[in-house]
Design an enzyme around this catalytic site. Sequence first.
Site, mmCIF file in Angstrom:
data_model
loop_
_atom_site.group_PDB
_atom_site.id
_atom_site.type_symbol
_atom_site.label_atom_id
_atom_site.label_comp_id
_atom_site.label_asym_id
_atom_site.label_seq_id
_atom_site.Cartn_x
_atom_site.Cartn_y
_atom_site.Cartn_z
ATOM 1 N N CYS A 1 -28.224 16.144 -50.215
ATOM 2 C CA CYS A 1 -29.337 15.997 -49.255
ATOM 3 C C CYS A 1 -28.784 15.814 -47.842
ATOM 4 C CB CYS A 1 -30.270 14.865 -49.681
ATOM 5 S SG CYS A 1 -31.873 14.944 -48.836
ATOM 6 N N HIS B 1 -32.000 16.821 -54.733
ATOM 7 C CA HIS B 1 -31.383 15.611 -55.291
ATOM 8 C C HIS B 1 -31.071 15.799 -56.773
ATOM 9 C CE1 HIS B 1 -32.011 12.789 -51.944
ATOM 10 N NE2 HIS B 1 -33.084 13.515 -51.675
ATOM 11 N N GLU C 1 -29.467 13.877 -58.704
ATOM 12 C CA GLU C 1 -29.599 12.580 -59.392
ATOM 13 C C GLU C 1 -31.050 12.265 -59.725
ATOM 14 O OE1 GLU C 1 -29.220 13.044 -56.255
ATOM 15 O OE2 GLU C 1 -30.340 11.568 -55.071
#
Lengths: 247, 203
Positions: free
Chosen positions: B80, B183, B185
């Site tokens: 990001c 993202h 994650e």
Amino acid sequence: MISKRIIIVLTFQDGVLFRTKQFHPDYRYTDNFVGNKDVDEIVLIDVSKNKSNRVLFYKAIQRIAKSCFVPIVVGGHINSFDEINKLQDLGADRILVNSIIHTNEKLVLKITNYFGSQFVIGGIDCFLDNEKYKIFINHGKTQVKISIKDCLKQFKKCKIGEVLVQSIERDGSLRGFDNKLNNFVKKNTNIPVIACGGAGNWDHFIDAFKRSKVDGLCTNNIYHYSEKSLRLIKNTLLKKKIHVRPE
Amino acid sequence: MIAIVNHGLGNFRSVISAIEYLNKDVVITNKSEVIKKSSKIIIPGVGSFKYAMQNLKKLNLIDTLNEQVLVKKKPVLGICLGCQLLLNYSEENKNIKGLGWINGEVKKFKNIKKLPSTHVGWNEVLRENDPIFKNLPKKFFMYFNHSYFPVIKEKNCGLGNTIYSNKFVSIFKKENIYGIQPHPEKSQKFGIIFLENFVKNDI
């Protein structure tokens, strides 16, 4: 193409997860559905009356964040920079603010300048009274005399990145989303709009995605949380040409 | 050991949770010695390009990162805002330079007509071939949340494209340097597979 989101909103009172009705705790839940692969985003809101048991809410965030690989938005009682750092440390990916937009504009601007607009969701909690929408802060306790249009101008001024519009009187009513309200908000802003309040069954989602242009819809009804149930509705939405994330 | 660079602006806890889920040793740090000892580096980030670069400077981490990444060729992944820092500068503040490891700049979504000014939600990445995509389909959904996007000016660096009004490069690479705008994650199984490829494989 960006897809429409299905978002779970979880409300906590003193660290305990409840479903709410007209913003009051209504029915107690457990949070064993957090690993659900089909959820697109999770919103955790602390609706406790005061901050004395805030630490129990922190524990709930931590517990959920550990095994949750979709974005977590945290809201309720956010009124300082330190608080935001703390929430990020616990696992918050974004924050939801409401009251401070009306009481501390400078702080909101400081937050959006530092963490970016995309980090901050602004809440508009509306109550339909005599065919007029009244806006409330402090989780439905205090009315602010501002129109929805002016409220959205305030959002723009504060560089807020997304709107969560909630219908207070539909909260927990299970009678469907307020498409008129949600469309009105969507038409008057160029930031994404997600809507909450009234979801009673999956047909309400199909109806709301067909009749309003919102970017995401939220539910805090436990019956929506099972893996199978979410999978089924996403398949149905895809068949109806509503673009959602298939897997 | 994977070092997560803490420059003060990011959802560091979420990145740690995902790496821990993959059973890899991970440490969050703002210290040069720790970054030097790591096997791979992750630079996450949520927020302002300017403040993140200022913090890296204040923490005296820029020389260490340059040495570890450009000289020692340690694998690095920017996520990001972290991927935007890898480029020359951002439209957000032209006076502030990025790390400049890859020739490119960061631009704001403008004139995107009917679409909201923030690109937030799940969108598709159409990928090229690279070891970082092992076990991933040709097209997969990831979670995006940004109003600025990377524009890569070097040839052959684009690895993944996403369409938001226009097409933009959402995943890129130059030698040992990877950048990803969404993202991983927070992108469920496809994100976890992507991170697994970065932390566990020889790339």
